[in-house]
Design a protein around this motif. Structure first.
Motif, PDB file in Angstrom:
ATOM      1  N   ILE A 100       0.845  -1.189   0.000  1.00 46.90           N
ATOM      2  CA  ILE A 100       0.000   0.000   0.000  1.00 46.90           C
ATOM      3  C   ILE A 100       0.881   1.241   0.000  1.00 46.90           C
ATOM      4  CG2 ILE A 100      -0.191  -0.073   2.540  1.00 46.90           C
ATOM      5  CD1 ILE A 100      -3.030   1.089   2.238  1.00 46.90           C
ATOM      6  N   ASP A 101       0.586   2.181  -0.858  1.00 44.32           N
ATOM      7  CA  ASP A 101       1.303   3.457  -0.921  1.00 44.32           C
ATOM      8  C   ASP A 101       2.816   3.272  -1.036  1.00 44.32           C
ATOM      9  OD1 ASP A 101      -1.144   4.693  -0.748  1.00 44.32           O
ATOM     10  OD2 ASP A 101      -1.025   5.015   1.410  1.00 44.32           O
ATOM     11  N   GLY A 102       3.233   2.296  -1.825  1.00 45.08           N
ATOM     12  CA  GLY A 102       4.656   2.076  -2.050  1.00 45.08           C
ATOM     13  C   GLY A 102       5.364   1.315  -0.945  1.00 45.08           C
ATOM     14  N   MET A 103       4.622   0.838   0.043  1.00 45.77           N
ATOM     15  CA  MET A 103       5.211   0.088   1.158  1.00 45.77           C
ATOM     16  C   MET A 103       4.736  -1.356   1.134  1.00 45.77           C
ATOM     17  SD  MET A 103       4.767   2.780   4.324  1.00 45.77           S
ATOM     18  CE  MET A 103       2.986   2.820   4.160  1.00 45.77           C
ATOM     19  N   LYS A 104       5.512  -2.212   1.777  1.00 48.91           N
ATOM     20  CA  LYS A 104       5.101  -3.586   2.018  1.00 48.91           C
ATOM     21  C   LYS A 104       5.005  -3.761   3.528  1.00 48.91           C
ATOM     22  CE  LYS A 104       7.047  -5.452  -2.253  1.00 48.91           C
ATOM     23  NZ  LYS A 104       7.952  -6.444  -2.879  1.00 48.91           N
ATOM     24  N   LEU A 105       3.789  -3.601   4.028  1.00 51.22           N
ATOM     25  CA  LEU A 105       3.566  -3.606   5.471  1.00 51.22           C
ATOM     26  C   LEU A 105       3.284  -5.016   5.973  1.00 51.22           C
ATOM     27  CD1 LEU A 105       1.284  -0.462   6.047  1.00 51.22           C
ATOM     28  CD2 LEU A 105       3.740  -0.681   6.463  1.00 51.22           C
ATOM     29  N   VAL A 106       3.931  -5.372   7.075  1.00 51.42           N
ATOM     30  CA  VAL A 106       3.642  -6.620   7.778  1.00 51.42           C
ATOM     31  C   VAL A 106       3.276  -6.280   9.221  1.00 51.42           C
ATOM     32  CG1 VAL A 106       5.147  -8.027   6.318  1.00 51.42           C
ATOM     33  CG2 VAL A 106       6.087  -6.962   8.362  1.00 51.42           C
ATOM     34  N   GLN A 107       2.858  -7.312   9.952  1.00 46.46           N
ATOM     35  CA  GLN A 107       2.343  -7.206  11.320  1.00 46.46           C
ATOM     36  C   GLN A 107       0.935  -6.600  11.281  1.00 46.46           C
ATOM     37  OE1 GLN A 107       4.648  -9.395  12.357  1.00 46.46           O
ATOM     38  NE2 GLN A 107       4.559  -8.461  14.377  1.00 46.46           N
ATOM     39  N   THR A 108      -0.017  -7.408  11.679  1.00 50.43           N
ATOM     40  CA  THR A 108      -1.427  -7.057  11.520  1.00 50.43           C
ATOM     41  C   THR A 108      -1.781  -5.718  12.133  1.00 50.43           C
ATOM     42  OG1 THR A 108      -1.922  -9.431  11.611  1.00 50.43           O
ATOM     43  CG2 THR A 108      -3.782  -7.907  11.768  1.00 50.43           C
ATOM     44  N   ARG A 109      -1.336  -5.457  13.356  1.00 52.94           N
ATOM     45  CA  ARG A 109      -1.694  -4.204  14.017  1.00 52.94           C
ATOM     46  C   ARG A 109      -1.112  -3.002  13.278  1.00 52.94           C
ATOM     47  NH1 ARG A 109      -1.846  -8.051  17.877  1.00 52.94           N
ATOM     48  NH2 ARG A 109      -3.097  -7.787  19.775  1.00 52.94           N
ATOM     49  N   ALA A 110       0.115  -3.130  12.765  1.00 48.45           N
ATOM     50  CA  ALA A 110       0.720  -2.037  12.013  1.00 48.45           C
ATOM     51  C   ALA A 110      -0.083  -1.756  10.736  1.00 48.45           C
ATOM     52  CB  ALA A 110       2.167  -2.378  11.666  1.00 48.45           C
ATOM     53  N   ILE A 111      -0.510  -2.810  10.076  1.00 48.20           N
ATOM     54  CA  ILE A 111      -1.313  -2.654   8.863  1.00 48.20           C
ATOM     55  C   ILE A 111      -2.628  -1.948   9.185  1.00 48.20           C
ATOM     56  CG2 ILE A 111      -2.589  -3.896   7.074  1.00 48.20           C
ATOM     57  CD1 ILE A 111      -0.411  -6.128   7.349  1.00 48.20           C
ATOM     58  N   LEU A 112      -3.308  -2.414  10.219  1.00 49.03           N
ATOM     59  CA  LEU A 112      -4.606  -1.841  10.590  1.00 49.03           C
ATOM     60  C   LEU A 112      -4.468  -0.385  11.027  1.00 49.03           C
ATOM     61  CD1 LEU A 112      -6.029  -4.910  12.538  1.00 49.03           C
ATOM     62  CD2 LEU A 112      -6.839  -4.057  10.334  1.00 49.03           C
ATOM     63  N   ASN A 113      -3.438  -0.087  11.775  1.00 50.38           N
ATOM     64  CA  ASN A 113      -3.246   1.294  12.242  1.00 50.38           C
ATOM     65  C   ASN A 113      -2.968   2.238  11.077  1.00 50.38           C
ATOM     66  OD1 ASN A 113      -3.637   0.494  14.880  1.00 50.38           O
ATOM     67  ND2 ASN A 113      -1.465   0.471  15.418  1.00 50.38           N
ATOM     68  N   TYR A 114      -2.215   1.757  10.089  1.00 54.01           N
ATOM     69  CA  TYR A 114      -1.936   2.616   8.936  1.00 54.01           C
ATOM     70  C   TYR A 114      -3.211   2.893   8.143  1.00 54.01           C
ATOM     71  CZ  TYR A 114       0.011   4.480   4.662  1.00 54.01           C
ATOM     72  OH  TYR A 114       0.284   5.300   3.586  1.00 54.01           O
ATOM     73  N   ILE A 115      -3.989   1.844   7.897  1.00 55.52           N
ATOM     74  CA  ILE A 115      -5.237   2.018   7.155  1.00 55.52           C
ATOM     75  C   ILE A 115      -6.181   2.954   7.911  1.00 55.52           C
ATOM     76  CG2 ILE A 115      -7.319   0.833   6.346  1.00 55.52           C
ATOM     77  CD1 ILE A 115      -5.481  -1.633   5.876  1.00 55.52           C
ATOM     78  N   ALA A 116      -6.284   2.765   9.218  1.00 60.01           N
ATOM     79  CA  ALA A 116      -7.166   3.616  10.021  1.00 60.01           C
ATOM     80  C   ALA A 116      -6.720   5.064   9.982  1.00 60.01           C
ATOM     81  CB  ALA A 116      -7.212   3.114  11.463  1.00 60.01           C
ATOM     82  N   SER A 117      -5.421   5.302  10.055  1.00 58.90           N
ATOM     83  CA  SER A 117      -4.899   6.672   9.990  1.00 58.90           C
ATOM     84  C   SER A 117      -5.131   7.277   8.614  1.00 58.90           C
ATOM     85  CB  SER A 117      -3.402   6.685  10.314  1.00 58.90           C
ATOM     86  OG  SER A 117      -3.159   6.228  11.633  1.00 58.90           O
ATOM     87  N   LYS A 118      -4.898   6.494   7.574  1.00 58.58           N
ATOM     88  CA  LYS A 118      -5.024   6.979   6.197  1.00 58.58           C
ATOM     89  C   LYS A 118      -6.453   7.391   5.868  1.00 58.58           C
ATOM     90  CE  LYS A 118      -4.417   5.287   1.409  1.00 58.58           C
ATOM     91  NZ  LYS A 118      -3.569   6.355   0.869  1.00 58.58           N
TER      92      LYS A 118
END
Length: 263
Positions: A100-118
């Motif tokens: 997402i957005d040029g990143m490859k995010l792992v760790q479920t909480r990190a992924i969810l927090n980024y989506i929620a912030s975005k």
């Protein structure tokens, strides 16, 4: 307009996981609530986020309709997983992973927090984010038990199901119900949709699949479920044929075991 449409479509998230719920299902739910899964409109002007709900609001000039969706690339073999590891896409050598957005995010909480912030689903200030995190962590506690349940040996399932039902009825659902009763608002935090509401509603659906009747004894949570489920983006996600995954049955469990233990 063509360039703008292409740019938006190119930014759609790509989810890397198995064809199952697991730890990716909460990501699917949150993307749907954020409006990423739904068919939207783009105009000659810009798409503006509504700060009260975070859903896309479109100017009324001539619009072209397109599907702003997330893509899934299922891991079907152990070689698929090894390829992601070998190319350095999995920082800790495990999924889920979201591009997402040029990143490859792992760790479920990190992924969810980024989506929620975005997508403005993470509160307006640090105090609201703390409350959202508190409620969300509660859903993780119970949902982790539900995620593990299909993979337990048959002899352990009854005890696990009883524990899930007991914790739902006596601890977690009363806490969420009490929070809604305490402030009398439509949503858990700040009277606006947040990832806490989305995760709680996801949990309610999962509980009903395992132990029907528990959620019905919590009227404010039932109202919250109706409210979130009626959002156009979530309503579409709940329809048959969407990217929402079914509960893991025995066939799915055996298929996942085959992936991990294939030679």
């Amino acid at each position: 307009m063509r360039n703008r449409e292409t740019a938006v479509m190119a930014s759609k998230p790509i989810l890397h996981y198995f064809n199952s719920r697991g730890r990716m299902e909460s990501v699917r739910w949150l993307l749907a609530a954020a409006g990423v899964e739904i068919v939207g409109g783009v105009c000659m002007d810009s798409v503006v986020l509504n700060n009260s709900t975070s859903h896309g609001m479109v100017n009324k000039s001539s619009c072209a309709v397109f599907a702003l969706q997330f893509e899934e690339k299922y891991i079907k073999t152990l070689k698929d997983l090894k390829r992601l590891k070998d190319e350095g896409s999995l920082m800790f050598e495990q999924v889920p992973m979201v591009e997402i957005d040029g990143m490859k995010l792992v760790q479920t909480r990190a992924i969810l927090n980024y989506i929620a912030s975005k997508y403005n689903l993470y509160g307006k200030d640090v105090k609201e984010r703390a409350l959202i995190d508190m409620y969300t962590e509660g859903t993780y506690d119970l949902n982790d038990m539900i995620i593990r349940y299909p993979f337990l040996p048959p002899g352990q399932k009854d005890a696990s199901l009883n524990q899930i039902a007991r914790k739902a009825r006596k601890c977690y659902l009363p806490a969420f119900e009490g929070a809604l009763k305490g402030h009398g608002q439509d949503y858990l935090v700040g009277n606006r949709l947040s990832k806490a509401d989305v995760h709680v509603v996801e949990l309610l659906y999962h509980i009903d699949e395992l132990s029907d009747g528990i959620v019905a004894t919590f009227p404010r949570l039932e109202d919250l479920r109706t409210r979130v489920s009626d959002l156009p983006t979530v309503k579409k996600f709940l329809q048959p044929g969407s990217q929402r995954r079914p509960f893991e049955d025995e066939k799915c469990v055996e298929e996942l075991k085959r992936i991990f233990y294939e030679t």
